[in-house]
Motif scaffolding. Structure first.
Motif, PDB file in Angstrom:
ATOM      1  N   ALA A 196       0.847  -1.204   0.000  1.00 20.49           N
ATOM      2  CA  ALA A 196       0.000   0.000   0.000  1.00 20.49           C
ATOM      3  C   ALA A 196       0.880   1.251   0.000  1.00 20.49           C
ATOM      4  O   ALA A 196       0.602   2.225  -0.710  1.00 20.49           O
ATOM      5  N   GLU A 197       1.946   1.225   0.770  1.00 20.63           N
ATOM      6  CA  GLU A 197       2.855   2.389   0.786  1.00 20.63           C
ATOM      7  C   GLU A 197       3.438   2.638  -0.600  1.00 20.63           C
ATOM      8  O   GLU A 197       3.517   3.782  -1.063  1.00 20.63           O
ATOM      9  N   ARG A 198       3.833   1.552  -1.266  1.00 21.06           N
ATOM     10  CA  ARG A 198       4.394   1.708  -2.616  1.00 21.06           C
ATOM     11  C   ARG A 198       3.346   2.270  -3.581  1.00 21.06           C
ATOM     12  O   ARG A 198       3.632   3.139  -4.404  1.00 21.06           O
ATOM     13  N   LEU A 199       2.133   1.760  -3.469  1.00 18.29           N
ATOM     14  CA  LEU A 199       1.075   2.219  -4.382  1.00 18.29           C
ATOM     15  C   LEU A 199       0.775   3.702  -4.174  1.00 18.29           C
ATOM     16  O   LEU A 199       0.678   4.485  -5.123  1.00 18.29           O
ATOM     17  N   VAL A 200       0.645   4.074  -2.916  1.00 13.42           N
ATOM     18  CA  VAL A 200       0.301   5.472  -2.615  1.00 13.42           C
ATOM     19  C   VAL A 200       1.435   6.394  -3.075  1.00 13.42           C
ATOM     20  O   VAL A 200       1.191   7.515  -3.542  1.00 13.42           O
ATOM     21  N   ALA A 201       2.661   5.885  -2.993  1.00 17.47           N
ATOM     22  CA  ALA A 201       3.821   6.701  -3.416  1.00 17.47           C
ATOM     23  C   ALA A 201       3.810   6.991  -4.912  1.00 17.47           C
ATOM     24  O   ALA A 201       4.515   7.894  -5.384  1.00 17.47           O
ATOM     25  N   ARG A 202       3.018   6.238  -5.664  1.00 14.67           N
ATOM     26  CA  ARG A 202       2.910   6.537  -7.095  1.00 14.67           C
ATOM     27  C   ARG A 202       2.207   7.878  -7.328  1.00 14.67           C
ATOM     28  O   ARG A 202       2.331   8.474  -8.391  1.00 14.67           O
ATOM     29  N   VAL A 203       1.416   8.289  -6.362  1.00 14.45           N
ATOM     30  CA  VAL A 203       0.572   9.471  -6.580  1.00 14.45           C
ATOM     31  C   VAL A 203       0.919  10.623  -5.637  1.00 14.45           C
ATOM     32  O   VAL A 203       1.056  11.777  -6.060  1.00 14.45           O
ATOM     33  N   LEU A 204       1.060  10.288  -4.371  1.00 15.14           N
ATOM     34  CA  LEU A 204       1.115  11.337  -3.349  1.00 15.14           C
ATOM     35  C   LEU A 204       2.232  12.369  -3.542  1.00 15.14           C
ATOM     36  O   LEU A 204       1.953  13.573  -3.547  1.00 15.14           O
ATOM     37  N   LYS A 246       3.909  13.435  -6.047  1.00 16.07           N
ATOM     38  CA  LYS A 246       3.827  14.285  -7.231  1.00 16.07           C
ATOM     39  C   LYS A 246       2.502  15.057  -7.321  1.00 16.07           C
ATOM     40  O   LYS A 246       2.471  16.214  -7.730  1.00 16.07           O
ATOM     41  N   HIS A 247       1.424  14.412  -6.927  1.00 19.83           N
ATOM     42  CA  HIS A 247       0.108  15.016  -7.190  1.00 19.83           C
ATOM     43  C   HIS A 247      -0.669  15.408  -5.931  1.00 19.83           C
ATOM     44  O   HIS A 247      -1.689  16.084  -6.035  1.00 19.83           O
ATOM     45  N   GLY A 248      -0.218  14.946  -4.782  1.00 22.71           N
ATOM     46  CA  GLY A 248      -0.884  15.336  -3.532  1.00 22.71           C
ATOM     47  C   GLY A 248      -2.206  14.623  -3.307  1.00 22.71           C
ATOM     48  O   GLY A 248      -2.665  13.820  -4.134  1.00 22.71           O
ATOM     49  N   HIS A 249      -2.822  14.954  -2.171  1.00 28.81           N
ATOM     50  CA  HIS A 249      -4.057  14.265  -1.804  1.00 28.81           C
ATOM     51  C   HIS A 249      -5.228  14.603  -2.715  1.00 28.81           C
ATOM     52  O   HIS A 249      -6.188  13.829  -2.805  1.00 28.81           O
ATOM     53  N   GLY A 250      -5.165  15.751  -3.383  1.00 25.23           N
ATOM     54  CA  GLY A 250      -6.262  16.126  -4.286  1.00 25.23           C
ATOM     55  C   GLY A 250      -6.464  15.136  -5.415  1.00 25.23           C
ATOM     56  O   GLY A 250      -7.519  15.130  -6.069  1.00 25.23           O
ATOM     57  N   ALA A 251      -5.459  14.277  -5.661  1.00 22.36           N
ATOM     58  CA  ALA A 251      -5.563  13.312  -6.758  1.00 22.36           C
ATOM     59  C   ALA A 251      -6.101  11.959  -6.286  1.00 22.36           C
ATOM     60  O   ALA A 251      -6.111  10.996  -7.044  1.00 22.36           O
ATOM     61  N   ILE A 252      -6.514  11.904  -5.026  1.00 20.88           N
ATOM     62  CA  ILE A 252      -6.994  10.620  -4.478  1.00 20.88           C
ATOM     63  C   ILE A 252      -8.479  10.747  -4.097  1.00 20.88           C
ATOM     64  O   ILE A 252      -8.912  11.774  -3.573  1.00 20.88           O
ATOM     65  N   ALA A 253      -9.237   9.701  -4.389  1.00 19.26           N
ATOM     66  CA  ALA A 253     -10.668   9.694  -4.043  1.00 19.26           C
ATOM     67  C   ALA A 253     -11.006   8.417  -3.286  1.00 19.26           C
ATOM     68  O   ALA A 253     -10.296   7.408  -3.378  1.00 19.26           O
ATOM     69  N   GLY A 254     -12.090   8.492  -2.554  1.00 23.93           N
ATOM     70  CA  GLY A 254     -12.632   7.307  -1.890  1.00 23.93           C
ATOM     71  C   GLY A 254     -14.042   7.050  -2.391  1.00 23.93           C
ATOM     72  O   GLY A 254     -14.732   7.974  -2.816  1.00 23.93           O
ATOM     73  N   TYR A 255     -14.431   5.799  -2.382  1.00 21.45           N
ATOM     74  CA  TYR A 255     -15.809   5.428  -2.736  1.00 21.45           C
ATOM     75  C   TYR A 255     -16.323   4.503  -1.639  1.00 21.45           C
ATOM     76  O   TYR A 255     -15.850   3.388  -1.488  1.00 21.45           O
ATOM     77  N   ILE A 256     -17.279   4.998  -0.853  1.00 17.75           N
ATOM     78  CA  ILE A 256     -17.808   4.188   0.249  1.00 17.75           C
ATOM     79  C   ILE A 256     -19.164   3.624  -0.136  1.00 17.75           C
ATOM     80  O   ILE A 256     -20.055   4.363  -0.532  1.00 17.75           O
ATOM     81  N   GLY A 257     -19.316   2.310   0.002  1.00 20.92           N
ATOM     82  CA  GLY A 257     -20.575   1.668  -0.364  1.00 20.92           C
ATOM     83  C   GLY A 257     -21.391   1.267   0.847  1.00 20.92           C
ATOM     84  O   GLY A 257     -21.045   1.558   2.005  1.00 20.92           O
ATOM     85  N   ASN A 258     -22.455   0.591   0.544  1.00 17.20           N
ATOM     86  CA  ASN A 258     -23.427   0.198   1.536  1.00 17.20           C
ATOM     87  C   ASN A 258     -22.812  -0.611   2.674  1.00 17.20           C
ATOM     88  O   ASN A 258     -23.127  -0.406   3.840  1.00 17.20           O
ATOM     89  N   MET A 259     -21.917  -1.529   2.347  1.00 17.03           N
ATOM     90  CA  MET A 259     -21.434  -2.436   3.379  1.00 17.03           C
ATOM     91  C   MET A 259     -20.422  -1.789   4.317  1.00 17.03           C
ATOM     92  O   MET A 259     -20.102  -2.353   5.357  1.00 17.03           O
ATOM     93  N   SER A 260     -19.898  -0.622   3.956  1.00 13.53           N
ATOM     94  CA  SER A 260     -18.963   0.038   4.874  1.00 13.53           C
ATOM     95  C   SER A 260     -19.680   0.450   6.158  1.00 13.53           C
ATOM     96  O   SER A 260     -19.049   0.704   7.173  1.00 13.53           O
ATOM     97  N   ILE A 266      -1.207   5.516   6.056  1.00 12.44           N
ATOM     98  CA  ILE A 266      -0.422   5.355   4.820  1.00 12.44           C
ATOM     99  C   ILE A 266      -0.926   6.337   3.763  1.00 12.44           C
ATOM    100  O   ILE A 266      -0.146   7.059   3.136  1.00 12.44           O
ATOM    101  N   LEU A 267      -2.235   6.380   3.603  1.00  7.84           N
ATOM    102  CA  LEU A 267      -2.797   7.314   2.621  1.00  7.84           C
ATOM    103  C   LEU A 267      -2.532   8.756   3.030  1.00  7.84           C
ATOM    104  O   LEU A 267      -2.321   9.632   2.188  1.00  7.84           O
ATOM    105  N   GLY A 268      -2.529   8.991   4.329  1.00 10.82           N
ATOM    106  CA  GLY A 268      -2.280  10.343   4.827  1.00 10.82           C
ATOM    107  C   GLY A 268      -0.824  10.757   4.686  1.00 10.82           C
ATOM    108  O   GLY A 268      -0.467  11.895   4.973  1.00 10.82           O
ATOM    109  N   GLY A 269       0.035   9.828   4.279  1.00 15.03           N
ATOM    110  CA  GLY A 269       1.454  10.147   4.112  1.00 15.03           C
ATOM    111  C   GLY A 269       2.207  10.111   5.432  1.00 15.03           C
ATOM    112  O   GLY A 269       3.311  10.633   5.541  1.00 15.03           O
TER     113      GLY A 269
END
Ligand SMILES: Nc1nc2c(c(=O)[nH]1)N[C@H]1C(S)=C(S)[C@@H](COP(=O)(O)OP(=O)(O)OC[C@H]3O[C@@H](n4cnc5c(=O)[nH]c(N)nc54)[C@H](O)[C@@H]3O)O[C@H]1N2
Ligand SMILES: Nc1nc2c(c(=O)[nH]1)N[C@H]1C(S)=C(S)[C@@H](COP(=O)(O)OP(=O)(O)OC[C@H]3O[C@@H](n4cnc5c(=O)[nH]c(N)nc54)[C@H](O)[C@@H]3O)O[C@H]1N2
Ligand code: SF4
Ligand SMILES: [Mo]
Length: 737
Positions: free
Chosen positions: A89-97, A99-113, A488-491
């Motif tokens: 997860a750290e490696r994946l988030v490092a692909r975006v964070l 260079k592009h910051g948190h504005g480039a990340i979204a969440g999608y919460i569904g019914n089961m959350s 991790i997502l929060g950096g």
């Protein structure tokens, strides 16, 4: 609590799948569920249950359910340890964070959350720690119009009035089918049983629905309305109430603004003006209006059929208006607000109460975000449109938007183009097959339970603690997963989880005015149990950590597997209201401004054939179709069509029909039904399990079709952004071959 006979034990708990909150007794031998039966001793449900609750064992033992984190490389999935997963997860988030910051990340919460013990209490925390600014959710395919309405009228988006079915004389159900859904934003142990009791004591039930559902079949009257016209119907009801001097807001008068504006508006909608549009005679509309106006107590209830249509906000608003005009709001036997024994909303919900109606515009299409959320249809374009602010990373959480939302094709392409996608889910399904990494959520039986949303919409104050059936020592608890992933997502992956949790709990103690030191000293546990204990103890029936010694604590519920119902709802008066004026804003300009659109729709030539959605007792949106005993037997993904329409289309029972809309086409078998309004066809949602790469062996063998391929992306209720699943113009023809 648990009885032992050899290796056999029985654990009493609650099914978390819907607002029925049924108590069940789970018999386990060794590590296997051998039997689940209804718990007749459960204080709330008293033995009521449906086929889904009985099948919890099959869900738990489903061989396709994920037990460890999964990493995808191309088409290959590898099961990994939790440490490897977090490192990935750290490696994946490092692909975006960086260079592009948190504005480039979204969440999608569904019914089961919302249904897990940890996830219901840590979803908000997770997104806050992750600093994720863009949150999409299934709310915008569901109740968002109600949130907008209650935000503007009462100043509190989750203060949604609930019909007091047990104490009413007239129950009017619009766009809901509790026979299948078991009630929604309306928790009741047994809606159909209560309808029977109401009729037995001389009351009446009227169902307004284009389909004569199993609920309508148990009612005194079925009004077969044309889909998407409820707002006009309800304005005509209001018109008659004013014309017949049946408007009597009574106790609400001192706290009511907007009566004259509503009178003026309703004056423009006599029944004769709307009858052709609604497909209901003026006499029938007038009859219902007189009945509502003259009933001593009336509860008018509107749900998903009203929310997920073009006039979702207007119709949901008018449900409230009718209750207010007749003095039935905040009255026993009308509609009431709940008083929760363990309210969590101020503690954990990802929504703030101090939020403006309009919170921004989307980058790509300039679409309005209401109450912090954009329509789901915006997600794909925000991902696939290059430029500053483009979304490049996504977390999905208990959601299957590939089946549950409009525009799946573009969404799938967009998911495929992300720099990273992380999902928290129990399956590799139509949505999570696009993820780079999936964290498995615990099964229902691997965690405790205390319903958050069920009790929020119940007119009884109560609670029930369900113990864990299968302890899992080999994995972190879900709240720990969410906290760690959040950091991790929060950096800030190196933050100490226990310290963070103490910090979180301390802040909640402050919210509730509880001395931190006292609460910490009294709470041996951490995580969601500690929060639940705080919610109970600082709630209206709690012990306030010893200040009210006769009050309740979590331990009282752990000691009593039946749960407790401690009070019936009572009127709450102006204490509920959080508007700037301190009054009910019945005629907020946001509602009035949408009426022109309704009047314009009334002049248009109606589509000869429209589609509506339906729910089925054995399904839970998209995801219980992998349980053999729930899908065995005849294919349930069928089109209901009226005999006259079947003849016109050259179709007979069992034939395959092609249904086409502006956005796509699906092919399914037809069921010819007299119990549907001519010119309307009905499909269930949540099917279409033939996606390549999904790992759902049972569901994949009887896939059905994805009805949302027919839901156009740009069709939505503009006053809330909510998706439209009902009243979609379609063409139906016989499939070749
Ligand atoms: N045409 C049409 N479309 C509709 C509707 C309709 O009436 N008609 N209804 C709409 C409504 S009201 C809703 S709420 C949405 C629902 O939309 P979604 O929430 O997107 O869909 P679900 O099928 O509920 O997806 C639940 C997901 O959670 C996963 N899951 C199961 N258990 C757990 C768990 O314990 N933890 C986690 N993390 N995941 C779990 C499942 O595998 C599945 O992927 O659908 C909407 N779509
Ligand atoms: N078994 C089961 N239970 C569930 C779910 C499930 O998938 N399966 N999902 C859960 C979820 S997420 C939710 S939100 C709730 C929803 O619970 P309900 O609101 O009860 O939803 P439905 O059963 O879909 O009933 C909607 C009804 O609206 C009617 N309708 C469609 N269009 C219109 C219209 O324009 N006007 C009027 N008046 N009626 C219309 C449809 O014919 C249908 O009968 O159910 C929950 N419970
Ligand atoms: S799905 Fe709902 S009605 Fe069925 S057993 Fe579970 S809680 Fe009860
Ligand atoms: Mo829903």
């Amino acid at each position: 609590m648990e009885g032992a006979a050899g290796s056999e034990r029985v654990v009493k708990r609650v099914c978390p799948f819907c607002e029925g909150m049924c108590g069940i007794a789970v018999t386990v031998v060794d590590d296997t569920v051998v039997n689940i039966r209804p718990d007749t001793e459960n204080a709330w449900s008293q033995g009521h249950v449906c086929p889904k609750g009985i099948m919890l064992g099959e869900v738990h033992h489903d061989p396709d359910r994920l037990l460890s984190p999964m990493i995808r490389t191309g088409d290959h999935w590898a099961s990994v340890t939790w440490d490897e997963a977090f490192a990935h997860a750290e490696r994946l988030v490092a692909r975006v964070l960086p260079k592009h910051g948190h504005g480039a990340i979204a969440g999608y919460i569904g019914n089961m959350s919302a249904k897990g013990f940890g996830s219901a209490r840590y979803a908000g925390r997770f997104f806050a720690l992750g600093k994720i600014p863009n949150i999409y959710s299934s709310s915008l395919t569901d109740q968002h119009p109600k949130n907008v309405v209650c935000h503007l009228m009462y100043g509190a988006m989750w203060r949604i009035p609930i019909p007091d079915l047990d104490r009413t004389d007239l129950f009017v159900v619009m766009g809901a089918n509790p026979a299948a859904s078991k009630g929604s934003i309306f928790s009741h142990r047994d809606v159909l049983g209560a309808m029977r009791d109401l009729r037995a004591r001389g009351g009446r039930v009227v169902v307004v629905d284009p389909v004569q559902t199993a609920t309508a079949q148990k009612a005194d009257q079925w009004i077969a309305i044309r889909p998407g016209t409820d707002a006009a119907f309800l304005l005509a009801v209001a018109n008659v109430l004013f014309a017949e001097n049946l408007v009597a807001p009574a106790h609400l008068t001192p706290i009511l603004n907007g009566l004259e504006e509503v009178r003026e508006l309703a004056g423009r909608f006599p029944p004769e003006k709307v009858e052709a549009f609604c497909g209901v005679s003026a006499g029938e509309i007038r009859g219902l209006a007189l009945e509502i106006g003259r009933a001593k107590r009336a509860a008018v209830y509107g749900r998903i059929g009203l929310c997920t249509q073009s006039f979702g906000t207007l119709s949901s608003w008018l449900i409230e208006v009718i209750a207010i005009l007749t003095g039935n709001l905040d009255r026993i036997g009308g509609s009431l607000w709940s008083t929760q024994l363990a309210d969590h909303q101020d503690l954990t919900a990802p929504y703030s109460t101090d939020i403006p109606l309009v919170t921004g515009k989307s980058r790509v299409s300039g679409t309005t975000a209401f109450l912090g959320q954009l329509p789901i249809a915006c997600l794909a374009e925000e991902i696939d449109t290059p430029g500053e602010g483009q979304l490049r990373g996504l977390v999905t959480f208990g959601a299957n938007p590939m089946l549950s939302s409009p525009g799946a094709e573009r969404l799938g392409d967009a998911f495929g183009g992300l720099d990273f996608m992380i999902s928290i889910d129990n399956y590799i399904n139509e949505t999570t097959r696009f993820a780079d990494l999936i964290f498995p959520a615990p099964s229902v039986l691997e965690q405790p339970h205390w319903d958050v949303y069920g009790w929020a919409f119940a007119l009884k104050s109560g609670g029930h603690y369900s113990p864990t059936v299968f302890e899992r020592k080999d994995r972190p608890e879900e709240w720990q997963v969410l906290t760690r992933l959040g950091t991790i997502l929060g950096g800030e992956p190196h933050l100490d989880l226990d310290e963070l949790d103490d910090e979180y709990f301390a802040a909640m103690c402050d919210v509730r005015g509880i001395d931190r030191a006292v609460a910490f000293a009294a709470s041996p546990h951490s995580g969601p149990e500690r929060i639940l204990d705080l919610a109970i103890r600082s709630g209206p029936f709690g012990d306030r950590y010893g200040e009210r010694p006769e009050g309740l604590t979590l331990q009282n519920f752990k000691d009593d597997p039946r749960g407790k119902v401690v009070a019936d709802a009572t009127p709450l008066g102006s204490s509920v209201l959080n508007t700037a004026t301190g009054k009910i804003e019945m005629a907020h300009p946001h509602f009035l401004a949408d009426v022109d659109r309704l009047e314009a729709a009334m002049t248009e030539t109606p589509s000869p054939m429209v589609l509506v959605s339906r729910r089925q007792l054995g399904s839970l949106n998209s995801w219980l179709h992998n349980v053999d005993s729930l899908v065995r037997g005849k294919n349930r993904c069928t089109l209901y069509i009226h005999p006259a329409d079947a003849v016109s289309a050259g179709l007979k029972e069992g034939d395959f029909a092609v249904i086409e809309s502006a956005s796509g086409a699906v092919t399914v078998p037809v069921e010819v039904q007299t119990q549907i309004r001519p010119g309307v066809v009905s499909l269930p949602h949540g099917w279409g399990h033939d996606a390549p790469g999904a790992r759902l062996r049972v569901a994949g063998s009887r896939p059905g079709a994805n009805s949302n391929l027919l839901s156009p992306r740009d069709l939505r209720d503009p006053a809330s952004g909510n998706a439209v699943f009902n009243g979609i113009p379609v063409r139906v023809s016989k499939a070749d071959g």
